[in-house]
Write an enzyme that holds these catalytic residues in place. Sequence first.
Site, PDB file in Angstrom:
ATOM      1  N   SER A 125     -32.118 -70.548 -30.602  1.00  0.00           N
ATOM      2  CA  SER A 125     -33.723 -70.131 -31.083  1.00  0.00           C
ATOM      3  C   SER A 125     -33.557 -69.292 -32.388  1.00  0.00           C
ATOM      4  O   SER A 125     -34.325 -69.624 -33.175  1.00  0.00           O
ATOM      5  CB  SER A 125     -34.582 -69.740 -29.999  1.00  0.00           C
ATOM      6  OG  SER A 125     -34.432 -68.766 -29.449  1.00  0.00           O
ATOM      7  N   HIS A 177     -35.849 -64.091 -32.813  1.00  0.00           N
ATOM      8  CA  HIS A 177     -36.607 -65.069 -33.504  1.00  0.00           C
ATOM      9  C   HIS A 177     -36.849 -64.489 -35.045  1.00  0.00           C
ATOM     10  O   HIS A 177     -37.010 -65.076 -35.861  1.00  0.00           O
ATOM     11  CB  HIS A 177     -37.733 -65.244 -32.587  1.00  0.00           C
ATOM     12  CG  HIS A 177     -37.608 -65.909 -31.715  1.00  0.00           C
ATOM     13  ND1 HIS A 177     -38.552 -66.464 -30.459  1.00  0.00           N
ATOM     14  CD2 HIS A 177     -36.545 -66.488 -31.161  1.00  0.00           C
ATOM     15  CE1 HIS A 177     -37.905 -67.193 -29.797  1.00  0.00           C
ATOM     16  NE2 HIS A 177     -36.754 -67.269 -29.789  1.00  0.00           N
TER      17      HIS A 177
END
Length: 207
Positions: A125, A177
């Site tokens: 991610s 992230h």
Amino acid sequence: MNLFAMRRGYWLTPAIIYINAAIFLFTVAYTQSIMWFPARALVELGANFGPLTLDGQWWRLLTSVFLHGGLLHIVFNAIVLANIGIFLEPLLGRVSFIIVYLLTGLLASTASLVFNDNVVSVGASGAIFGMYGFFLALLTTNLFKPDFRSMFLKNTLGFVGLNIAIGFFGPIDNAAHIGGLVSGFVLGYVWLPYVRRRAQRQRPGPF
């Protein structure tokens, strides 16, 4: 399923997904689990974990990008990567695409190491947020046609904003992230002249 099929101009993204899937299946066999994997096993397989990474095992910054914590984790990441890869891979070309993907993944892992040094961190991610950050940077320019730019800018901002917000309320590595997103956004401007030249050769399209 067409998002996962290799074809001319779009085979690197599916290849990354298949590599992640193969490593996931190995992890399933290693842990005898599928929905979620024990943190100790993930560390043994190469997760990013501050005490070990900072002790000289720097390869964990990269290997962690190809590990996942469980079934839902890899399924979500595969879908999201395919949805951004189908735009960016033809636009960037294979070499630039893999460079940006790996570089933002490494920078996301580094951000996790700085802000969450005692957390076991795995997953694609961070690199995926890097690709979305890259796409956002391009969407702030006049590279695309106005209607395309407006629609995808809203959608991408909505997706990124929602997932960052969710990250504050669950066991999610938001540092990775955000690190991936910011690094991808910066790289988007660095790569912009190259992307413009490729886009001019690919017209017509959303440009």
